[in-house]
Every structure is written in structure tokens, then in C-alpha cells.
Design an enzyme around this catalytic site. Sequence first.
Site, mmCIF file in Angstrom:
data_model
loop_
_atom_site.group_PDB
_atom_site.id
_atom_site.type_symbol
_atom_site.label_atom_id
_atom_site.label_comp_id
_atom_site.label_asym_id
_atom_site.label_seq_id
_atom_site.Cartn_x
_atom_site.Cartn_y
_atom_site.Cartn_z
ATOM 1 N N ARG A 55 -11.824 -19.470 29.711
ATOM 2 C CA ARG A 55 -13.194 -19.852 30.059
ATOM 3 C C ARG A 55 -13.653 -21.090 29.282
ATOM 4 O O ARG A 55 -14.576 -21.798 29.678
ATOM 5 C CB ARG A 55 -14.122 -18.654 29.787
ATOM 6 C CG ARG A 55 -15.317 -18.601 30.638
ATOM 7 C CD ARG A 55 -15.872 -17.204 30.896
ATOM 8 N NE ARG A 55 -15.553 -16.129 29.989
ATOM 9 C CZ ARG A 55 -16.072 -15.935 28.769
ATOM 10 N NH1 ARG A 55 -16.929 -16.801 28.273
ATOM 11 N NH2 ARG A 55 -15.731 -14.901 28.046
ATOM 12 N N TYR A 108 -28.400 -29.241 50.719
ATOM 13 C CA TYR A 108 -27.410 -28.200 51.015
ATOM 14 C C TYR A 108 -28.053 -26.812 50.854
ATOM 15 O O TYR A 108 -28.782 -26.573 49.887
ATOM 16 C CB TYR A 108 -26.223 -28.360 50.073
ATOM 17 C CG TYR A 108 -25.158 -27.317 50.277
ATOM 18 C CD1 TYR A 108 -24.362 -27.327 51.423
ATOM 19 C CD2 TYR A 108 -24.947 -26.309 49.349
ATOM 20 C CE1 TYR A 108 -23.393 -26.367 51.626
ATOM 21 C CE2 TYR A 108 -23.972 -25.341 49.544
ATOM 22 C CZ TYR A 108 -23.205 -25.378 50.687
ATOM 23 O OH TYR A 108 -22.256 -24.413 50.879
ATOM 24 N N ASP A 181 -25.326 -34.682 44.202
ATOM 25 C CA ASP A 181 -24.222 -33.994 44.853
ATOM 26 C C ASP A 181 -23.467 -35.024 45.700
ATOM 27 O O ASP A 181 -23.981 -35.527 46.702
ATOM 28 C CB ASP A 181 -24.785 -32.861 45.724
ATOM 29 C CG ASP A 181 -23.687 -32.001 46.346
ATOM 30 O OD1 ASP A 181 -22.572 -32.514 46.558
ATOM 31 O OD2 ASP A 181 -23.959 -30.821 46.630
ATOM 32 N N LYS A 206 -14.130 -29.352 49.274
ATOM 33 C CA LYS A 206 -14.231 -30.203 50.463
ATOM 34 C C LYS A 206 -13.228 -31.363 50.369
ATOM 35 O O LYS A 206 -12.046 -31.120 50.371
ATOM 36 C CB LYS A 206 -15.667 -30.692 50.618
ATOM 37 C CG LYS A 206 -16.727 -29.568 50.486
ATOM 38 C CD LYS A 206 -16.678 -28.559 51.617
ATOM 39 C CE LYS A 206 -17.535 -27.323 51.375
ATOM 40 N NZ LYS A 206 -18.905 -27.571 50.940
HETATM 41 C C1 LIG Z 1 -19.901 -26.868 50.314
HETATM 42 C C2 LIG Z 1 -20.930 -27.601 49.559
HETATM 43 C C3 LIG Z 1 -21.422 -27.102 48.342
HETATM 44 C C4 LIG Z 1 -20.973 -25.762 47.771
HETATM 45 O O1 LIG Z 1 -19.647 -25.825 47.381
HETATM 46 P P1 LIG Z 1 -18.713 -24.503 47.285
HETATM 47 O O2 LIG Z 1 -17.423 -25.069 46.810
HETATM 48 O O3 LIG Z 1 -18.661 -23.916 48.663
HETATM 49 O O4 LIG Z 1 -19.374 -23.597 46.324
HETATM 50 C C5 LIG Z 1 -22.356 -27.856 47.664
HETATM 51 N N1 LIG Z 1 -22.807 -29.036 48.150
HETATM 52 C C6 LIG Z 1 -22.369 -29.535 49.328
HETATM 53 C C7 LIG Z 1 -22.905 -30.832 49.806
HETATM 54 C C8 LIG Z 1 -21.414 -28.847 50.072
HETATM 55 O O5 LIG Z 1 -20.993 -29.344 51.241
#
Ligand SMILES: *Cc1c(COP(=O)(O)O)cnc(C)c1O
Length: 389
Positions: A55, A108, A181, A206
Site C-alpha cells: 500500500r 464525469y 481529469d 481508458k
Molecule cells: C472512466 C472515467 C473515470 C473513472 O475511472 P475508473 O478507472 O473507471 O475508476 C474518471 N474520469 C473519466 C473522465 C472517465 O472517463
Amino acid sequence: MELRTRAVHVVNEPLGDGSRPLSVPLVQSSAFAFDSAEELAAAMAGPDGRYVYGRRGNPTVRSLEQTLAGLEGGAGAIAFASGMGAISGVLLALLRPGDRVIAQRCLYGGTFSVLSDLAERYGIEVVYVSGDDVAAFEEAAVHPAARVLVLETIANPTGQVADLPGLLAAARRLGVTSVVDNSLASPVLCRPLELGADVVVHSATKYLAGHSDVLAGAAVFANDGLRRRVWPRTVELGACADPFAAWLVLRGIPTLPLRMREHCANAAALAELLRVHPRVTAVHYPWQPSHPSYDHARKVLSGGGGLLSFELDGGRAAGRALVERVRIGRLALSLGGVETLLTHPASTSHRELDGAALAEAGIAPGLVRMSVGIEAVDDLWADLEQALA
Ligand SMILES: *Cc1c(COP(=O)(O)O)cnc(C)c1O
């Protein structure tokens, strides 16, 4: 060196005997042994000593952290179990009861839920502003409790691109910590830290990983003080990246620039073909001059990205039929992988909403979201055409 060169040569420390494996070793160990209690105690002092416990840090995870810091132009990074782990970890570390968060309205869904929870349960005030309204942000940010600004480079599913240079400069001036983000742009299309952001967060699930086989996240920091402030909270939260997940993301990163190039080229081509198709009433893709964010997109991005959405003239039934009739594209909720995915929000994620509530959320009943993959664009278009027919 250019980003596509740096992406291929991910951070990979030599082994103890000086050998240098080409692939980053997967150190699948939850804990690390010591000869003396003194050494162990010294290693526990901070994030950068010898490895102690999973961790608190792991060599494979650290390779990913240093690689992402390099690609985003940050001083350091922390890898997380998912994008939501990164977003929750950063917000929990930066905020206290009574603080004010200012966030862009188009956000999001998971981030919106976290902010709503923080507001309801922990006495944090959340003020929403439009992602291109610097004056509204300044008005909300002169408040003494204003602490954090939350933005996204490319918002989903509208493709809205925030006025990053304007908002980030104002946040700096007003002493508000900015969190961007960057999941949908990736460091290939935008590096928010270079535009003045303090923290960049990613769903590495992603584009960074890119193959729909791993959940992971990351936060990259403009300065090391911020990383050291967030790290202890991360250790407490326990949303740390698993070494194998980090290894899979590292496996994806060398091809990230190539993949982004194909995602962008395919999405731009499909957006143009869809724009003139008789069944399609609107296309939302920030690289098209008709998109409301086009000017911001040209300023802060080096490509339009792989996500687009479009509206069909037949409303809810047409949107649903389309996502069930495509043969190459798959009906699935994620995005950013090599394969094309489609969703119809009005009959899936937003099915509870009636017409008025959908309109308020900015989602047309016939809206289809498409995460354009790296398949041959002619095949993707033929697939869409047969489904539209
Ligand atoms: C998918 C996504 C998240 C969350 O990510 P996870 O890996 O599913 O927890 C946050 N921000 C954006 C823009 C996303 O597309």
C-alpha cells in the site's frame, strides 16, 4: 525527446546486479523483508525510501508513477486502483469540512457523485460553473473557503473542452488548487500541468492502458509538496494500484501515441461522415468547427480525441436500435480501448430520466456515444451505415 520516444522508453530501473531487463519486472509481492528494525523504520518515513508494504509503494507501481510523471511533465505521481480511486484520494486529501469546491458543470458521473457525497455528508460546498466561464469561476473563487477547482480536458459525452488556460491562470492567481481529469485527452493530446494545473488525474483504465483489460488510475502532481500531502491519505484510503495492473498499464503506454493518432483520425473521419448523414441530426466532436468548444479545443489539444456522440432523428427507439444493430462496434460502457464501443445513455445509464430530466442533463433521447477504436475506418463506417439503414 518527443513524447512518442519517451512513451516507448518507460522508466525501468536496473536490477540489483546491474542487469537491465527490457520489460519492466513485475514485482508481485505484498511486503518486503529487512535485516534490521532500524532500516525498516527508516524506510517507513516517507514515499521514497526502500519498499516496505504494497500500500506504501512497489517497484512496478513506481515505474508507472515515474513514467506518467515524465509524460505529463509533473514532479511526481501516485498510481491508484482506478480513476475513481485517484479522484477520491486527491479530493479527500485536499479538502476539509467547510471548504468550497468549484467544478465545471459538465462532469464525469462518478466525480459528480463524489462531490455530491462530500457536500451532503462532510459539509463541503460545491459550486458549479460552466467550463468556459472564467468570470463565474473568479466570482466563486474569491470566497475565503474556496480551495479546489475540478475540471476535465474533454467532457463526456458532449466533447466540451474547458477554457484551461483561462481557468488555470485564474486559479493560480486566487490560490485555488486545480485538479484536471485528463483521461479523455491523455498526455498525447494535452498536458494540463504545462498550462498551469496543480494536479492531473487519470482513469488509466481508458487510453493509457488502452486494451480494456485493466482498471487503474493515477494522479500526477506539479510539485512534490502536493504529492507528499496526498500520499499519506492514499496509504490510508488503500486505493493503491496492484502491481500487475500497473504492469498492464506500462504494457500499454509505448503504443499510446500511435493509438491516439488512430483514435483521432478515425473519430474525425466518422464525425464528418455522420454530420452529413440524413438520419443524424447533430454530431458532437470538438475537432469540428461547428462544436461550441472548437476554439478552446484548437488551443489546448493536439487532436480531437476518440470520443464522439451523435443524435438520431428517431429519438429513444432509434438510438437503442442503433447500438443493438452495430456488428463491429460493441455495446459496452467503457471507452478508450482499441475496440469501438457504443452506448445509448437514454436506454442505459440514464434510463430512469424522463424527457425533461434528460434535457436538463443535456442528453437528447436519440443520443449515441461512440468510443472510436483503431479498426479500419472504412469498416467502421460500413458498420454504422448498415445500422443506420
Ligand atoms: C472512466 C472515467 C473515470 C473513472 O475511472 P475508473 O478507472 O473507471 O475508476 C474518471 N474520469 C473519466 C473522465 C472517465 O472517463
